[in-house]
Scaffold this motif. Structure first.
Motif, PDB file in Angstrom:
ATOM      1  N   SER A 176      13.127 -15.619  14.328  1.00 31.73           N
ATOM      2  CA  SER A 176      13.710 -14.292  14.494  1.00 31.73           C
ATOM      3  C   SER A 176      12.817 -13.212  13.895  1.00 31.73           C
ATOM      4  O   SER A 176      12.585 -12.167  14.518  1.00 31.73           O
ATOM      5  CB  SER A 176      15.114 -14.296  13.891  1.00 31.73           C
ATOM      6  N   SER A 177      12.272 -13.443  12.712  1.00 32.81           N
ATOM      7  CA  SER A 177      11.438 -12.416  12.074  1.00 32.81           C
ATOM      8  C   SER A 177      10.136 -12.201  12.837  1.00 32.81           C
ATOM      9  O   SER A 177       9.776 -11.063  13.171  1.00 32.81           O
ATOM     10  CB  SER A 177      11.095 -12.813  10.642  1.00 32.81           C
ATOM     11  N   ILE A 178       9.441 -13.304  13.088  1.00 32.67           N
ATOM     12  CA  ILE A 178       8.150 -13.181  13.782  1.00 32.67           C
ATOM     13  C   ILE A 178       8.369 -12.667  15.204  1.00 32.67           C
ATOM     14  O   ILE A 178       7.620 -11.814  15.696  1.00 32.67           O
ATOM     15  CB  ILE A 178       7.440 -14.550  13.835  1.00 32.67           C
ATOM     16  N   GLY A 179       9.417 -13.182  15.831  1.00 32.41           N
ATOM     17  CA  GLY A 179       9.720 -12.747  17.200  1.00 32.41           C
ATOM     18  C   GLY A 179       9.977 -11.255  17.271  1.00 32.41           C
ATOM     19  O   GLY A 179       9.479 -10.571  18.178  1.00 32.41           O
ATOM     20  N   ALA A 180      10.732 -10.744  16.303  1.00 32.84           N
ATOM     21  CA  ALA A 180      11.051  -9.315  16.295  1.00 32.84           C
ATOM     22  C   ALA A 180       9.775  -8.486  16.176  1.00 32.84           C
ATOM     23  O   ALA A 180       9.607  -7.482  16.872  1.00 32.84           O
ATOM     24  CB  ALA A 180      12.003  -9.003  15.147  1.00 32.84           C
ATOM     25  N   VAL A 181       8.886  -8.918  15.302  1.00 33.96           N
ATOM     26  CA  VAL A 181       7.631  -8.190  15.141  1.00 33.96           C
ATOM     27  C   VAL A 181       6.841  -8.202  16.447  1.00 33.96           C
ATOM     28  O   VAL A 181       6.323  -7.173  16.892  1.00 33.96           O
ATOM     29  CB  VAL A 181       6.773  -8.815  14.009  1.00 33.96           C
ATOM     30  N   TYR A 182       6.791  -9.372  17.043  1.00 31.08           N
ATOM     31  CA  TYR A 182       6.017  -9.533  18.270  1.00 31.08           C
ATOM     32  C   TYR A 182       6.559  -8.626  19.374  1.00 31.08           C
ATOM     33  O   TYR A 182       5.796  -8.062  20.165  1.00 31.08           O
ATOM     34  CB  TYR A 182       6.062 -10.988  18.727  1.00 31.08           C
ATOM     35  N   ALA A 183       7.875  -8.500  19.408  1.00 25.95           N
ATOM     36  CA  ALA A 183       8.498  -7.678  20.448  1.00 25.95           C
ATOM     37  C   ALA A 183       8.334  -6.188  20.151  1.00 25.95           C
ATOM     38  O   ALA A 183       8.198  -5.368  21.063  1.00 25.95           O
ATOM     39  CB  ALA A 183       9.974  -8.023  20.567  1.00 25.95           C
ATOM     40  N   THR A 184       8.327  -5.844  18.871  1.00 26.58           N
ATOM     41  CA  THR A 184       8.302  -4.433  18.492  1.00 26.58           C
ATOM     42  C   THR A 184       6.914  -3.818  18.609  1.00 26.58           C
ATOM     43  O   THR A 184       6.767  -2.674  19.027  1.00 26.58           O
ATOM     44  CB  THR A 184       8.800  -4.259  17.043  1.00 26.58           C
ATOM     45  N   GLU A 237      -1.357  -3.952  14.493  1.00 27.65           N
ATOM     46  CA  GLU A 237      -0.004  -3.704  13.970  1.00 27.65           C
ATOM     47  C   GLU A 237       0.780  -4.994  13.870  1.00 27.65           C
ATOM     48  O   GLU A 237       1.507  -5.238  12.902  1.00 27.65           O
ATOM     49  CB  GLU A 237       0.750  -2.741  14.908  1.00 27.65           C
ATOM     50  N   ARG A 238       0.634  -5.814  14.915  1.00 25.79           N
ATOM     51  CA  ARG A 238       1.320  -7.107  14.879  1.00 25.79           C
ATOM     52  C   ARG A 238       0.901  -7.917  13.662  1.00 25.79           C
ATOM     53  O   ARG A 238       1.729  -8.476  12.946  1.00 25.79           O
ATOM     54  CB  ARG A 238       0.979  -7.899  16.146  1.00 25.79           C
ATOM     55  N   PHE A 239      -0.395  -7.958  13.437  1.00 25.33           N
ATOM     56  CA  PHE A 239      -0.944  -8.738  12.327  1.00 25.33           C
ATOM     57  C   PHE A 239      -0.328  -8.285  11.012  1.00 25.33           C
ATOM     58  O   PHE A 239       0.185  -9.100  10.233  1.00 25.33           O
ATOM     59  CB  PHE A 239      -2.463  -8.566  12.316  1.00 25.33           C
ATOM     60  N   GLU A 240      -0.355  -6.983  10.791  1.00 28.11           N
ATOM     61  CA  GLU A 240       0.188  -6.434   9.541  1.00 28.11           C
ATOM     62  C   GLU A 240       1.665  -6.786   9.376  1.00 28.11           C
ATOM     63  O   GLU A 240       2.083  -7.294   8.336  1.00 28.11           O
ATOM     64  CB  GLU A 240      -0.001  -4.912   9.494  1.00 28.11           C
ATOM     65  N   HIS A 241       2.427  -6.534  10.415  1.00 28.79           N
ATOM     66  CA  HIS A 241       3.869  -6.732  10.264  1.00 28.79           C
ATOM     67  C   HIS A 241       4.274  -8.197  10.284  1.00 28.79           C
ATOM     68  O   HIS A 241       5.326  -8.560   9.766  1.00 28.79           O
ATOM     69  CB  HIS A 241       4.619  -5.907  11.305  1.00 28.79           C
ATOM     70  N   MET A 242       3.436  -9.036  10.876  1.00 29.05           N
ATOM     71  CA  MET A 242       3.716 -10.466  10.792  1.00 29.05           C
ATOM     72  C   MET A 242       3.538 -10.951   9.364  1.00 29.05           C
ATOM     73  O   MET A 242       4.268 -11.819   8.897  1.00 29.05           O
ATOM     74  CB  MET A 242       2.810 -11.253  11.731  1.00 29.05           C
TER      75      MET A 242
END
Lengths: 187, 187
Positions: free
Chosen positions: A65-73, A79-84
């Motif tokens: 759920s966490s990684i998926g949300a980042v990937y979708a957002t 940005e993905r890298f940072e937020h992951m």
DNA sequence: ATAGAATGTCTCATATCTGAGAAATATGAC
DNA sequence: GTCATATTTCTCAGATATGAGACATTCTAT
């Protein structure tokens, strides 16, 4: 009074924390951490494997759920890298224990196993993001995707330990982690 | 034929590897890893604690000697920092398990305990080197010594995992580790 | 080839862990 | 207060881990 967390989940969370540090720890230890009797633990879980499976499920779901949300957002690799990284730090022990389970030498990773395929689905988002960064030329020449993956989990471990030890201000942890990671791998 | 390693040491090394991953693993597991019978293990070690003590001693000695040699050989903080990282990676599991033992929440660190004071003597060399770097203004502003210490062990963990997984070329591991660490904390 | 040391095999007593039944007690909703 | 549900307490049988004795086997040096 705060809402009492569901006992089953409370035991599962305790088990994740305990088993992450000591995989063969007696169930008594888990029960103590969850502040219940061993007898109560056994009412919710048939046996050790049953509890382990529940841990596994919780960890998968939390990471997915966490990684998926980042990937979708976010769509930009950077940005993905940072937020992951932030997401992984938020998942904390759940992230590192899950990773540990699927990457230890005794574990046979097979695509048939649902746990393994779920794990792959989630962590491939991580891996593909790193590859995207490489393809865009944002990664320092020479560093391999495999190393960066290892480094990420190492930095998440550092963040978890900093959190546990309490000697690094909570607000700083993510900031420091991202600073060290980004400077450490990006051009 | 290569010289057979002393059995006692072979068992101790096996125990370090096993206990690092699973602290409460049965002694049978250690015996298997050491390729001896559980009976033989018990000829060398009175009980679990005795074995644990031997592990502790081996780890202390390995870390003390490696870190100590670096400290004696180099005087510039930056050189010390770099070579201490390499030394820690060479100690590998011995470094991280020892660190884990003295930094887990249940362990009461007391200066009276010889193990603790030995540990402190060794790891203070690490810590003071970081402080020296800070005083020289070589550390990126804002990063605390505590974070850098955590990061170092995280990166050592990454190096150990890379080594174990075998997906990062052996010659590259130290190079990558130092690159990521130095870029990640130095100005 | 043989003595002496190290290790393995088989066995056993004890300790700890595990899983569950039965009854007592606490908790929460009404 | 009463009832239903959750949890604890006490108990116990079976499983697994631990530590060690007695003797067989293997290895090593001479």
């Amino acid at each position: 009074m705060a809402v009492m967390k569901d006992t089953k989940q409370k035991i599962t969370d305790a088990a994740i924390a305990i088993f992450n540090e000591d995989f063969s720890a007696p169930l008594e230890t888990v029960a103590e951490k969850a502040e219940v009797t061993r007898r109560t633990l056994h009412r919710y879980f048939k046996d050790r494997n049953d509890l382990l499976a529940a841990c596994h499920h919780t960890m998968q779901e939390s990471c997915r759920s966490s990684i998926g949300a980042v990937y979708a957002t976010y769509t930009e690799p950077l940005e993905r890298f940072e937020h992951m990284l932030y997401a992984a730090i938020d998942c904390g022990v759940k992230f590192s224990f899950l990773h540990k389970l699927h990457n230890n030498e005794h574990h046979n990773h097979s695509e048939v196993d649902k746990n393994c395929s779920d794990y792959d689905r989630t962590f491939n988002k991580f891996k593909s993001t790193i590859e995207d960064l490489q393809n865009k030329g944002l990664i320092t020449g020479g560093l391999t995707a495999e190393w960066i993956e290892m480094l990420c989990t190492g930095i998440v471990t550092a963040a978890i330990n900093a959190e546990k030890a309490g000697n690094v201000a909570r607000i700083n942890i993510k900031k420091f982690a991202w600073y060290s990671l980004s400077k450490g791998v990006l051009v």
